[in-house]
Design a protein around this motif. Sequence first.
Motif, PDB file in Angstrom:
ATOM      1  N   ASP A 151      28.567  27.260  47.849  1.00  0.00           N
ATOM      2  CA  ASP A 151      29.665  27.052  46.715  1.00  0.00           C
ATOM      3  C   ASP A 151      29.174  27.735  45.052  1.00  0.00           C
ATOM      4  O   ASP A 151      28.093  27.613  45.030  1.00  0.00           O
ATOM      5  N   PHE A 152      30.322  28.140  44.871  1.00  0.00           N
ATOM      6  CA  PHE A 152      30.323  28.128  43.055  1.00  0.00           C
ATOM      7  C   PHE A 152      31.260  27.285  41.718  1.00  0.00           C
ATOM      8  O   PHE A 152      32.265  27.035  42.150  1.00  0.00           O
ATOM      9  N   GLU A 179      36.894  45.370  42.255  1.00  0.00           N
ATOM     10  CA  GLU A 179      38.509  44.823  42.237  1.00  0.00           C
ATOM     11  C   GLU A 179      38.435  43.657  41.940  1.00  0.00           C
ATOM     12  O   GLU A 179      39.458  43.166  41.712  1.00  0.00           O
ATOM     13  N   GLU A 180      37.418  42.542  42.394  1.00  0.00           N
ATOM     14  CA  GLU A 180      37.667  41.056  42.454  1.00  0.00           C
ATOM     15  C   GLU A 180      37.822  40.708  40.815  1.00  0.00           C
ATOM     16  O   GLU A 180      38.780  39.960  40.473  1.00  0.00           O
ATOM     17  N   LEU A 181      37.039  41.314  40.076  1.00  0.00           N
ATOM     18  CA  LEU A 181      37.715  40.808  38.608  1.00  0.00           C
ATOM     19  C   LEU A 181      38.961  41.312  38.116  1.00  0.00           C
ATOM     20  O   LEU A 181      39.436  40.501  37.388  1.00  0.00           O
ATOM     21  N   GLN A 182      39.062  41.956  38.633  1.00  0.00           N
ATOM     22  CA  GLN A 182      40.768  43.455  38.028  1.00  0.00           C
ATOM     23  C   GLN A 182      42.076  41.821  39.001  1.00  0.00           C
ATOM     24  O   GLN A 182      42.685  41.645  38.131  1.00  0.00           O
ATOM     25  N   TYR A 195      38.549  33.815  31.856  1.00  0.00           N
ATOM     26  CA  TYR A 195      38.461  34.469  33.262  1.00  0.00           C
ATOM     27  C   TYR A 195      36.988  34.443  33.508  1.00  0.00           C
ATOM     28  O   TYR A 195      36.008  34.877  32.934  1.00  0.00           O
ATOM     29  N   GLN A 196      36.363  33.709  34.535  1.00  0.00           N
ATOM     30  CA  GLN A 196      35.119  33.361  34.535  1.00  0.00           C
ATOM     31  C   GLN A 196      34.738  34.180  36.057  1.00  0.00           C
ATOM     32  O   GLN A 196      35.690  34.633  37.210  1.00  0.00           O
ATOM     33  N   LEU A 197      33.605  35.137  36.250  1.00  0.00           N
ATOM     34  CA  LEU A 197      32.699  35.922  37.398  1.00  0.00           C
ATOM     35  C   LEU A 197      32.946  34.389  38.268  1.00  0.00           C
ATOM     36  O   LEU A 197      33.090  35.349  39.608  1.00  0.00           O
ATOM     37  N   THR A 198      32.433  33.051  38.105  1.00  0.00           N
ATOM     38  CA  THR A 198      32.058  32.164  39.676  1.00  0.00           C
ATOM     39  C   THR A 198      33.509  32.418  39.997  1.00  0.00           C
ATOM     40  O   THR A 198      33.633  32.592  41.521  1.00  0.00           O
ATOM     41  N   ASN A 199      34.945  32.544  39.493  1.00  0.00           N
ATOM     42  CA  ASN A 199      35.912  32.777  40.345  1.00  0.00           C
ATOM     43  C   ASN A 199      36.497  33.546  41.428  1.00  0.00           C
ATOM     44  O   ASN A 199      36.510  33.858  42.570  1.00  0.00           O
ATOM     45  N   ALA A 200      35.896  35.254  41.209  1.00  0.00           N
ATOM     46  CA  ALA A 200      35.339  36.435  41.906  1.00  0.00           C
ATOM     47  C   ALA A 200      34.613  36.119  42.926  1.00  0.00           C
ATOM     48  O   ALA A 200      34.693  36.677  44.204  1.00  0.00           O
ATOM     49  N   LEU A 201      33.310  35.367  42.443  1.00  0.00           N
ATOM     50  CA  LEU A 201      31.950  35.285  43.100  1.00  0.00           C
ATOM     51  C   LEU A 201      32.674  34.614  44.412  1.00  0.00           C
ATOM     52  O   LEU A 201      32.688  34.948  45.928  1.00  0.00           O
ATOM     53  N   GLU A 202      33.457  33.351  43.791  1.00  0.00           N
ATOM     54  CA  GLU A 202      33.844  32.699  45.084  1.00  0.00           C
ATOM     55  C   GLU A 202      34.893  33.100  46.245  1.00  0.00           C
ATOM     56  O   GLU A 202      35.046  33.652  47.514  1.00  0.00           O
TER      57      GLU A 202
END
Length: 336
Positions: A151-152, A179-182, A195-202
Amino acid sequence: MKIIVPMAGMGKRMRPHTLTVPKPLIPIAGKPIVQRLVEDIAKVCGEPVDQVAFIVGRFGAEVEKSLLAIADSIGAKGTIHYQDEPLGTAHAILCAKEALTGPVVVAFADTLFKADFTLDSSVPGTIWVQRVDDPKPFGVVKLDEQGRITDFVEKPQEFVSDLAIIGIYYFQDGGYLREELQYLLDNDIKDKGEYQLTNALENMKNKGTTFVPGRVTEWLDCGNKDATVYTNQRYLEYLQERGEELISSSAQLHNSVVIPPVYIGEGVVVHNSVIGPHVSLGNQSTVRDSVVANSIVQQSATVQHANVTNSMLGNHATLTGTPADLSLGDYNNLRV
């Protein structure tokens, strides 16, 4: 390998020093924070770095020239990318989307680290973490029994983990990250208004990407004056352990005592003074009839008839008198 360095923030907690230069260009042991960061990452990558992409605000041509020189110093091509609005970590990284190909390390330029490992590029992703006493200000990770990240969580107000993400990440496939950031931006997916990097990581983790934690020996923050002075202290000790030469041959030391570890730059003049421990004197600075300890004195600054500790003096600043703890910005003149 590419290194992506988001550094567009204003550095408000470091004022007055960031009124004239971006925070990542403030020196630690004689080199800008961002240069120390890029060099340290290059050491642990285990393979050549071919590009360093700097994501900046509109800092000006001289700053951009300095950043390109930092990339060149490790044998890499430097590129400049702009983030004109502070819309979060995911948005910042995506500002350098042209560089998000192949294996990449993303490193936010307000932190330094000490590590004694080589990056394992065979894993899909590595997130550098460090155990902290208060995880609320940080993004944190949770681990399973095999040590994989499950989890992030961004800035948890209730305890979920004390393993804080220190702001350095490895991705085996930069294109997949892009792609996930976009996807976050295209679908306006925000956390706490950004817009958080942790959401893309999740999202990547939920699709089967395995992330493992990378542990550092020490995590050094450069978020405010006191933290930066402490980081300078620890980094000087680190360089001393590595046996690096910290005193320039062009420095002039007259009737003075130097207590290591101390960095003394080119053209520095010291008269009738005690310097150290844990002091960095920038190029062309002058110290006369003073005691300076645990402080950063930047380029072309002057200290005279003063007792200074736990302090930062900016470029071309002049201090005359007896303050013991201060933060004096570029071109300021303080006489007590």
